[in-house]
Enzyme design. Structure first.
Site, PDB file in Angstrom:
ATOM      1  N   HIS A  55      -7.573 -93.818 -17.470  1.00 56.60           N
ATOM      2  CA  HIS A  55      -8.530 -92.733 -17.693  1.00 56.60           C
ATOM      3  C   HIS A  55      -8.180 -91.870 -16.566  1.00 56.60           C
ATOM      4  CE1 HIS A  55     -12.268 -91.045 -19.005  1.00 56.60           C
ATOM      5  NE2 HIS A  55     -12.556 -90.792 -17.763  1.00 56.60           N
TER       6      HIS A  55
ATOM      7  N   GLY B 155     -15.835 -90.966 -20.276  1.00 55.20           N
ATOM      8  CA  GLY B 155     -15.654 -90.559 -21.712  1.00 55.20           C
ATOM      9  C   GLY B 155     -14.960 -89.265 -21.662  1.00 55.20           C
TER      10      GLY B 155
ATOM     11  N   LEU C 245     -17.366 -98.028 -23.051  1.00 52.62           N
ATOM     12  CA  LEU C 245     -16.236 -97.106 -22.877  1.00 52.62           C
ATOM     13  C   LEU C 245     -16.183 -96.721 -21.374  1.00 52.62           C
ATOM     14  CD1 LEU C 245     -14.118 -95.165 -24.314  1.00 52.62           C
ATOM     15  CD2 LEU C 245     -16.164 -93.503 -23.937  1.00 52.62           C
ATOM     16  N   ASP C 246     -14.785 -96.805 -21.045  1.00 51.26           N
ATOM     17  CA  ASP C 246     -14.518 -96.699 -19.257  1.00 51.26           C
ATOM     18  C   ASP C 246     -15.336 -97.184 -18.369  1.00 51.26           C
ATOM     19  OD1 ASP C 246     -12.503 -95.027 -20.315  1.00 51.26           O
ATOM     20  OD2 ASP C 246     -14.049 -93.176 -20.327  1.00 51.26           O
ATOM     21  N   ALA C 247     -15.790 -98.565 -18.749  1.00 52.42           N
ATOM     22  CA  ALA C 247     -16.486 -99.186 -17.896  1.00 52.42           C
ATOM     23  C   ALA C 247     -15.993-100.657 -17.430  1.00 52.42           C
ATOM     24  CB  ALA C 247     -18.368 -99.519 -18.465  1.00 52.42           C
TER      25      ALA C 247
END
Lengths: 312, 312, 312, 312
Positions: free
Chosen positions: D219, D228, D254-256
């Protein structure tokens, strides 16, 4: 740094009695020829005595030398009052089998550090502030200087300060006399570690040899570039785009001892020598502090002219 | 790097005609003794001709030398068809008054770069990928190598590749012959800039002198430490805790030319020479790419053996 | 931060008379819509008055806003005793023409800084040591704290210390009362800049609004991650591999003001929250010191919620 | 990531027979409640079977969970032809005693990696170049993309490329269909690890759950900031002074997912969103490469939503 094979722990580190209840942690550092079974032998030994291994780190150098640092808790050691002697005898026995050099440090026995300074105060301030904040596990019974300038700082932190100047014009004799005064003081105070925090005198070869591997120096360049005097001036002349600082064990060869820690910072064409000196101050104190913390945590081992620096 | 006082822009950079409508931006680089009024004179000159200054950076070295880089837009230049000649004449006039050396680069005139390689591919790949991504404003009409190994990479990016080996056993003569072949090719292709992307031959003094200040080399150490051969091996021996890379102008003295860019990466006792080589690859390509981008953007000026590197 | 278009320099900065002979340097900061001719007009103005431009930096934001910082020497200003008035009138005239906001700082007029602290001493120590070393061009007439703990440190540097606690249980009223005491003190002492050096109280919106753009805060995370309380704890929970610190202008929205400086340090799974706090101390003091130095050198300009930070 | 307590090694990793003579190294990863004697038991077990421990690293999380990675040589294993079964049975026995989850990886069994990309080529190029240079111990049997653009790059490295687009306008059904195609391919090829190398589709929760802890994503921000879409645009808006990249296990949120590696680079007010994207490319590929290398070297273990990343 190391006693003979099978030798006892360094006599410079008086060991507090675990019965004082303060701390029951210890650190074992070993060095030996790389052989199968070392880990198992040490783990078994400690487990058998009821010690709990908290952390263990190891490294095998290409030359076939094995290094290990074991941190363990001896609270539950099963062997009764004479437990430390038992522990040390057991280690000695294994060490003998594997040809190990070893050192054992009990947390109760805090290292005693002498700081040597001249006129620059940034590294001294930094060490004293970190020490007060609890970052550095040591006692600082003395600050020694060849100049009187920093006495006030020592006083504001409640640390004794001793001014031991080299008598001007006294030549090599005068220098040797001052070194003798310093050594007498170190001896008297039971100092384990000498920190040259921008101390601007070069010690004699004899002094260096006697105190090698328990003297840390901070040099204001990324060694081996710019060994010796005025590194920032020479960095400026060469037009480098980074400047650095290096913490290393002082040896009889100037700025050539085993490196413990280094770091750098970016500069540009806009930075004058004075700017480098200013930016370098931040670097010097950070690098020295990290090296000191590693050494005080018994994480640094010497491998020829190189170091093994285990994580704290 | 600089023509004589009042001289024209470098003849190596053929200037595209602004009438092609592609780009109307230009970069003026000046160097002169530090005197009052330089900024005002140049700003007034450009304003008077209808040019719009987009960015301006300047630096006065301690030695009293003044450097300035001005980036400007000549779209609205008021002087009609012969505008470039007028601009250049006006600059020459001011330059004469202030004792300036100057160079003027029009964006339409893209620099032509020759990449020299041997067997290692990481720097070559990196430059070609960045070039394709539009990061590097230049043309790459040729890749030259003393080995055939990287021809396939050149082909996959559609760049011509020329294998110019030094004939084994041909001695200094053979080397000179190869250099002559290289120089003929550079001349034929109108090359402005030579990039030694881990080219493993050392050029003769004559070659270096002729191409100084338009030849960039990447050296795999933080100079001035570990000049010359096998820097990673020597870094390993010395036990350093950081390794570095240096992009510099190649001069007749090995690894001693003006430094354009440097960076470092941390290593530990666990890193073998092979690990350093691996980590160094990332460093070398980043440092070379940054230096190359600065040079191609006309941001680098030479001040004795040091550089002034303006921000892009 | 900026007076009205064409307005005078900030009344908070009393200007020393250049006739005192101490310093004849000044810094002009301008902000205006991007238009051709601004550079030429300012350069011409200063040249015409006999001022020597020492450094000039500029930036055009994408939104079409133009920023410039000019540092110049007015030693040779030709206009006689009333020279400053002449200079300022000339600037005002140009500013009017280009719709400029502007500020002019004479080096003789040193900024007066109030440091606000609570119980943590590392940032305070750092600022005081740098100030004593001459790194920060300012006066520090007062240290204010809601706790008495750090009075001794203030004393050892000879800086007045004022303990202004929020009375426990006094609610919002009590807090407002304390803020009023602080503001009275700032007013009385002619403070130009407030530094929140790990001050652990959150100011009211009113206070923040009144002191926006002359209050710097250090937040112990890389904003916008971990705004608000206990960032190290939350960084630990999230399992990040770097921690950061951010110096920013305090505004009425918590931790959301324009960022001046940020930096990070690596951590690993081995680092507990306590380790992060320790490592973070080094980061916080470095980041705050850099931001403070930039602000005190008149290098920071605000562009909406972003900053333009020129190099010193 | 982990089978049940005492379960066998992951069935996704087919194990080559050590009798092929290629490699006799293996890596054991264990996770269990922290208890005395674990180290001793494992060291004893391996020693007893004639295995030579080459490296061992361990970590006890604050929650009382113990992690260990042991790298060992089984060349001299004394138990004859059926040695692997004996080894695995012995480990299972110890694991049972200590409540361990464990995984055992033989070097002969190279992991099979699928790379998923869209249109951006920098991470793909980087992985392929490193793979060719021998930096990444894995096989790459397939590159999958929802766009055809990067097929040529795959071809130039001799890696099969499969274009599996989401049919435009096909809605959630179309997306699910594409995911099914991808999963069929992963299954068919015996893929162990999925690398999302700037793959611009968000997978369904179901897909993510099924592939959690063997899917790595890169990311382009320092998470948890800017989760995000469009992180560089938002970083620009917020006016940060550093940008970052984060490699993490992709999970259904998401992205966690657990972070494996992060790094940052400095930016200034001069950097536009486009500059950030350019600088970010260098960061993304470095961070992804480091994370990938750690995972492929069996150095990464998951602890809740955090990772333990042992040094290679």
């Amino acid at each position: 740094m190391w006693g003979k094979n099978g030798g006892p722990t360094c006599s410079r580190t008086p060991q507090a009695d675990a019965s004082d209840g303060v701390s029951h942690l210890a650190t074992l550092m070993v060095k030996c020829p790389d052989r199968k079974g070392v880990i198992a032998a040490l783990a078994q030994l400690l487990y058998g005595l009821g010690c709990n291994i908290l952390a263990s780190d190891q490294f095998t150098a290409e030359e076939g030398v094995y290094f290990q640092r074991i941190r363990f808790d001896l609270t539950d050691m099963v062997v009764g009052t004479a437990n430390k002697a038992v522990l040390e005898r057991a280690i000695a026995e294994v060490a003998d089998r594997f040809g190990m050099e070893w050192r054992l440090f009990y947390d109760g026995a805090v290292k005693r550090v002498a700081i040597l300074v001249s006129r620059l105060d940034h590294c001294l301030y930094d060490i004293l502030i970190r020490h007060r904040a609890g970052e550095l596990r040591c006692e600082i019974p003395i600050i020694i200087s060849n100049h009187p300038d920093l006495e006030g700082i020592a006083a504001s932190f409640g640390v004794p300060f001793k001014h031991l100047p080299v008598v001007p014009g006294s030549g090599p004799e005068g220098k040797r006399a001052q070194e003798a005064q310093i050594e007498a003081l170190l001896e008297e105070l039971g100092i384990d570690l000498i920190v040259l925090a921008r101390y601007m005198q070069i010690f004699s070869e004899e002094f260096c040899s006697r105190h090698a591997m328990h003297t840390i120096n901070i040099h204001h360049s990324f060694l081996p570039a710019f060994e010796g005097a005025k590194p920032y001036h020479r960095a400026y002349e060469r037009g480098v785009k980074v400047i650095g600082a290096t913490a290393h064990y002082a040896t009889s060869e100037l700025d050539a001892g085993p490196i413990i820690e280094q770091d750098v910072t970016r500069i540009s064409h806009r930075d004058s020598v004075q700017d480098m000196i200013r930016k370098g101050r931040d670097l010097e104190r950070l690098v020295l502090a990290r090296a000191l913390r590693s050494v005080l945590s018994d994480c640094v081992m010497v491998n020829g002219n190189r170091t093994v620096v285990f994580e704290i």
